[in-house]
Design a protein around this motif. Sequence first.
Motif, PDB file in Angstrom:
ATOM      1  N   ILE A 318       7.456   4.627  -8.214  1.00  0.00           N
ATOM      2  CA  ILE A 318       6.333   3.743  -7.921  1.00  0.00           C
ATOM      3  C   ILE A 318       6.780   2.288  -7.798  1.00  0.00           C
ATOM      4  O   ILE A 318       6.080   1.457  -7.229  1.00  0.00           O
ATOM      5  N   ASP A 319       7.968   1.954  -8.321  1.00  0.00           N
ATOM      6  CA  ASP A 319       8.468   0.583  -8.207  1.00  0.00           C
ATOM      7  C   ASP A 319       8.736   0.185  -6.761  1.00  0.00           C
ATOM      8  O   ASP A 319       8.879  -0.999  -6.447  1.00  0.00           O
ATOM      9  N   HIS A 320       8.834   1.174  -5.857  1.00  0.00           N
ATOM     10  CA  HIS A 320       9.120   0.878  -4.458  1.00  0.00           C
ATOM     11  C   HIS A 320       7.869   0.530  -3.656  1.00  0.00           C
ATOM     12  O   HIS A 320       7.964   0.205  -2.479  1.00  0.00           O
ATOM     13  N   VAL A 321       6.697   0.616  -4.292  1.00  0.00           N
ATOM     14  CA  VAL A 321       5.464   0.256  -3.593  1.00  0.00           C
ATOM     15  C   VAL A 321       5.458  -1.244  -3.325  1.00  0.00           C
ATOM     16  O   VAL A 321       5.726  -2.051  -4.222  1.00  0.00           O
ATOM     17  N   VAL A 322       5.153  -1.609  -2.101  1.00  0.00           N
ATOM     18  CA  VAL A 322       5.154  -3.017  -1.695  1.00  0.00           C
ATOM     19  C   VAL A 322       3.749  -3.576  -1.807  1.00  0.00           C
ATOM     20  O   VAL A 322       2.788  -2.983  -1.297  1.00  0.00           O
ATOM     21  N   ASN A 323       3.611  -4.707  -2.476  1.00  0.00           N
ATOM     22  CA  ASN A 323       2.314  -5.367  -2.597  1.00  0.00           C
ATOM     23  C   ASN A 323       1.952  -6.033  -1.278  1.00  0.00           C
ATOM     24  O   ASN A 323       2.743  -6.793  -0.730  1.00  0.00           O
ATOM     25  N   THR A 324       0.794  -5.703  -0.744  1.00  0.00           N
ATOM     26  CA  THR A 324       0.364  -6.319   0.508  1.00  0.00           C
ATOM     27  C   THR A 324      -0.314  -7.651   0.229  1.00  0.00           C
ATOM     28  O   THR A 324      -0.849  -7.882  -0.846  1.00  0.00           O
ATOM     29  N   MET A 325      -0.323  -8.526   1.218  1.00  0.00           N
ATOM     30  CA  MET A 325      -0.924  -9.851   1.041  1.00  0.00           C
ATOM     31  C   MET A 325      -2.423  -9.724   0.833  1.00  0.00           C
ATOM     32  O   MET A 325      -3.098  -8.980   1.538  1.00  0.00           O
ATOM     33  N   VAL A 326      -2.939 -10.447  -0.134  1.00  0.00           N
ATOM     34  CA  VAL A 326      -4.365 -10.427  -0.427  1.00  0.00           C
ATOM     35  C   VAL A 326      -4.977 -11.762  -0.050  1.00  0.00           C
ATOM     36  O   VAL A 326      -4.574 -12.800  -0.564  1.00  0.00           O
ATOM     37  N   GLU A 327      -5.917 -11.729   0.874  1.00  0.00           N
ATOM     38  CA  GLU A 327      -6.609 -12.949   1.270  1.00  0.00           C
ATOM     39  C   GLU A 327      -7.750 -13.236   0.305  1.00  0.00           C
ATOM     40  O   GLU A 327      -8.249 -12.358  -0.382  1.00  0.00           O
ATOM     41  N   GLU A 328      -8.155 -14.478   0.224  1.00  0.00           N
ATOM     42  CA  GLU A 328      -9.321 -14.844  -0.585  1.00  0.00           C
ATOM     43  C   GLU A 328     -10.541 -14.146  -0.005  1.00  0.00           C
ATOM     44  O   GLU A 328     -10.819 -14.252   1.187  1.00  0.00           O
TER      45      GLU A 328
END
Length: 347
Positions: A318-328
């Motif tokens: 699960i450490d390989h999951v990439v966090n996607t950009m979160v807009e306001e």
Amino acid sequence: MDSTTHSQPESTLVGAKFTGDSKTYFNIWIVNIFLTIITLGIYSAWATVRNRRYFYGNTSIANHRFEYHGKPIQILKGRAIAFVLFAIYMVCSVYLPLVAALIALVIMIATPWLVNQSLRFNLGMTSYRNVRFSFKGTYGGAFTNFIVFPFLSVFTLHLMLPYVIKRIDMYIHNNISYGNQAAQVELSTKEYYKTVLICVIAGLGMVLVLMLIGFLMSLALASTAVLIPVGFVALNLVFVSFIAALYQGRIRNHIFNHANIGQVAELHSNVDEFAYAKLLVVNAFAIVFSFGLAFPWAKVRKAEFLAQATGVTFTSDIDHVVNTMVEEQSAFGEEASNFLDVDLSIG
């Protein structure tokens, strides 16, 4: 967030845990109510955030807790806008019915967008292991599943309703992502019809039992008429709680046991419908006969029960999951959907 950073080995089944307690939550809850009342509802936005942070922060999987990132100001702005629009509609419905009809049409057209915004906000404000969830539903998808198919169901005397609900559940869950990993759910129409049929049969059986018990109570308690409505309230609590538990438990198990999150996790649920029914019945009685003061205790009990019935199998690192950009994001969609009584629970 817990300090544990090791990822799970492949194919390891771990259960969810809820570590909150009713005493702590009661203190949060009663303060929230008091401050909401004295601020004429303004503090309700802060109350919402405190509640969610408490329940998310006390729910963990593999020693990692969920987090809620919503901000009170976001929610307050959303509520203010939704309230103003709702007030305008109510005034127009009395004095300008044609304008009110036009507003109602606009609301219907906007409902798919509001549904998507609500889901996008709630999921976008939720994270696990510092990775945010997200929702990628489209207007067309929401319009088809929340407007078109429910409308068509009317012409089948709602015999299509189980199929419609299945489509809605699939639309919601198949548009959820955890970081760059998209959820995948394949649901069975047959299971929805089977569940509804079981609930209908159980409901009819309970109605007959309630009628018989009610008749016997009316004979036995004829001299104490005040106890008769109390008895009917109690019996109705049992009826509603049992049917709700039966439906929710079976459908929750079906959704979770046929869902995975990309290549990293498979979900599991083993809710015992009868144990869940017992819990909901006891909770309902406790809330009613404590005049609402048992609500925190009931909510904590339910959270504990559902956590114990939930498991996750980690199928890769699960450490390989990439966090996607979160807009306001704006909370307007969530609050507007609340005003429109749109239930978007996915828990």
